[in-house]
Design a protein around this motif. Structure first.
Motif, mmCIF file in Angstrom:
data_model
loop_
_atom_site.group_PDB
_atom_site.id
_atom_site.type_symbol
_atom_site.label_atom_id
_atom_site.label_comp_id
_atom_site.label_asym_id
_atom_site.label_seq_id
_atom_site.Cartn_x
_atom_site.Cartn_y
_atom_site.Cartn_z
ATOM 1 N N LYS A 196 0.824 -1.208 0.000
ATOM 2 C CA LYS A 196 0.000 0.000 0.000
ATOM 3 C C LYS A 196 0.860 1.261 0.000
ATOM 4 N N SER A 197 1.878 1.307 0.877
ATOM 5 C CA SER A 197 2.738 2.489 0.939
ATOM 6 C C SER A 197 4.128 2.106 1.436
ATOM 7 N N VAL A 198 5.098 3.005 1.188
ATOM 8 C CA VAL A 198 6.508 2.749 1.481
ATOM 9 C C VAL A 198 7.110 3.968 2.158
ATOM 10 N N ALA A 199 7.830 3.735 3.249
ATOM 11 C CA ALA A 199 8.649 4.781 3.872
ATOM 12 C C ALA A 199 10.080 4.294 3.883
ATOM 13 N N GLY A 200 11.008 5.076 3.315
ATOM 14 C CA GLY A 200 12.368 4.587 3.168
ATOM 15 C C GLY A 200 13.433 5.619 3.462
ATOM 16 N N LEU A 216 16.929 1.278 3.670
ATOM 17 C CA LEU A 216 15.990 0.769 4.663
ATOM 18 C C LEU A 216 14.574 1.153 4.252
ATOM 19 N N ALA A 217 13.610 0.301 4.583
ATOM 20 C CA ALA A 217 12.224 0.650 4.260
ATOM 21 C C ALA A 217 11.260 -0.046 5.209
ATOM 22 N N THR A 218 10.158 0.633 5.480
ATOM 23 C CA THR A 218 9.006 0.045 6.160
ATOM 24 C C THR A 218 7.834 0.090 5.196
ATOM 25 N N LEU A 219 7.203 -1.057 4.979
ATOM 26 C CA LEU A 219 6.105 -1.163 4.028
ATOM 27 C C LEU A 219 4.806 -1.427 4.778
ATOM 28 N N ARG A 329 12.514 7.852 -3.382
ATOM 29 C CA ARG A 329 11.631 9.028 -3.354
ATOM 30 C C ARG A 329 11.270 9.397 -1.926
ATOM 31 N N SER A 330 10.935 8.395 -1.119
ATOM 32 C CA SER A 330 10.597 8.647 0.278
ATOM 33 C C SER A 330 11.794 9.224 1.028
ATOM 34 N N SER A 331 12.978 8.665 0.776
ATOM 35 C CA SER A 331 14.186 9.143 1.459
ATOM 36 C C SER A 331 14.461 10.601 1.122
ATOM 37 N N GLU A 332 14.279 10.961 -0.149
ATOM 38 C CA GLU A 332 14.494 12.356 -0.571
ATOM 39 C C GLU A 332 13.512 13.308 0.112
ATOM 40 N N GLN A 333 12.357 12.783 0.540
ATOM 41 C CA GLN A 333 11.341 13.596 1.205
ATOM 42 C C GLN A 333 11.393 13.447 2.729
ATOM 43 N N GLY A 334 12.536 12.973 3.229
ATOM 44 C CA GLY A 334 12.721 12.866 4.664
ATOM 45 C C GLY A 334 12.156 11.614 5.292
ATOM 46 N N GLY A 335 11.839 10.616 4.459
ATOM 47 C CA GLY A 335 11.343 9.354 4.985
ATOM 48 C C GLY A 335 9.843 9.261 5.136
ATOM 49 N N ILE A 336 9.097 10.235 4.600
ATOM 50 C CA ILE A 336 7.642 10.180 4.703
ATOM 51 C C ILE A 336 7.107 9.060 3.790
ATOM 52 N N PRO A 337 6.007 8.404 4.165
ATOM 53 C CA PRO A 337 5.442 7.339 3.334
ATOM 54 C C PRO A 337 4.959 7.852 1.979
ATOM 55 N N VAL A 338 5.164 7.069 0.950
ATOM 56 C CA VAL A 338 4.648 7.374 -0.381
ATOM 57 C C VAL A 338 3.830 6.182 -0.859
#
Length: 341
Positions: A196-200, A216-219, A329-338
């Motif tokens: 559903k979404s990814v934070a990395g 690193l990622a949380t899905l 993409r998430s990492s570039e945005q500070g780790g927010i979920p995408v």
């Protein structure tokens, strides 16, 4: 059954694994190989009694070749794959399928238009313990998946990156996620289901190079469960990959080639082949057993003959690349979920 003609583009170390696998398949015939280096192409052809060329377009034009294995550096997989499909060849490409989702989508579209079969090498799916894990999940024996943890704590020295200009670059290598981590990423998506979404987060911590050496990622999964991912090339001295699967009814843990924990209600741990030949690719990327490439190639041939999807589809390869792109993409945005889309 028809004897299928194979052509290989690229004569590096991974090509040797393909060629060893192909030489043991009854319905496969190695027709020719291509390498930019004449000596390498000639020596490879002599070992396997086949033709050779320094211009891969000759492979694409060869009417005796039905299937092309692309075993070049990662950065060329997309454009060579598209050319091979346009030439009317079925394509089995080494991981990753391409360097971007857009490239992968273009390959899939050409394959569909030409009614050809496209697959990406994900031979770790064919490991006996991974097959057992997949079957156990699909049969519902550990219930709903709550958490899947995937880790690939590899080590590569600075010398490893320095010995080839393409290594560690974003355009040709892709870093710890797209190069070393892609098999664990494929397994995660294969086992855990839709995302559903990814934070990395990514970083380059111990190497002088352009790409990341840790990701690193949380899905968040569509079924409400979660998954975590860690891939690195900075973990001295290099360790086997691991998978931990926690379900509402039980838990299975895997390290390397071994199931280290099995709690499945009412089902004792079945016997499975514990492969000692694959070695520890955590420290040495050359430790590969061609038997699993052979299994995937056989499935690929049968999928063409039977007009069905291969076990590993082009879409699956694209999803793995998509996850890498979203982690960045998430990492570039500070780790927010995408969202996974």
């Amino acid at each position: 059954m028809k004897k299928w003609g194979f052509g290989l583009i690229g004569c590096g170390s991974i090509a040797d694994v393909h060629l060893e696998a192909l030489s043991g398949i009854e319905h496969a015939r190695i027709v020719a190989v291509a390498s930019r280096t004449e000596q390498r192409a000639r020596e490879t052809s002599e070992r396997h009694d086949c033709g050779w060329t320094t211009d891969y377009h000759e492979i694409l034009a060869n009417r005796d070749i039905d299937i092309v294995c692309i075993t070049t550096g990662s950065g060329s997989h997309g454009h060579i794959g598209m050319e091979a499909l346009q030439a009317g060849k079925h394509v089995l490409v080494e991981k990753p399928i391409a360097m971007s989702v857009n490239e992968a989508s273009a390959m899939i579209s050409i394959a569909e238009e030409k009614q050809l079969t496209l697959s990406v090498v994900s031979q770790t799916r064919f490991f006996p313990h991974h097959q057992l894990l997949k079957q156990t999940i699909e049969e519902g024996n550990i219930g709903k998946l709550l958490l899947v943890e995937v880790s690939r704590p590899f080590y590569r020295s600075q010398a490893y990156y320095d010995e080839a200009d393409w290594r560690g670059t974003k355009a040709e290598d892709g870093g710890a996620l797209l190069n070393q981590g892609i098999h664990s990423i494929d397994l995660l998506l294969w086992l855990a289901g839709k995302v559903k979404s990814v934070a990395g987060r990514t970083a380059t911590q111990t190497h002088h190079m352009e790409s990341e050496d840790i990701g690193l990622a949380t899905l968040t999964m569509e079924n409400g469960g979660f998954a975590t991912l860690m891939c690195t090339t900075s973990a001295l001295p290099g360790f086997p990959p691991s998978i931990n699967v926690y379900g509402e009814k039980g838990t299975i843990k895997i390290v390397g080639q071994e199931i280290t924990h099995w709690t499945v209600p009412g089902i004792p741990l079945p016997k499975y082949e514990n492969d000692k030949l694959s070695g520890n690719a955590g420290a040495d990327p050359r430790n590969l057993n061609s038997a699993y490439h052979s299994m995937q190639i056989i499935d690929f041939i049968e999928s063409i003959s039977q007009r069905r999807k291969p076990a590993v589809t082009g879409e699956a390869g694209r999803d793995a690349v998509r996850l890498v792109e979203l982690i960045h993409r998430s990492s570039e945005q500070g780790g927010i979920p995408v969202p996974f889309e």
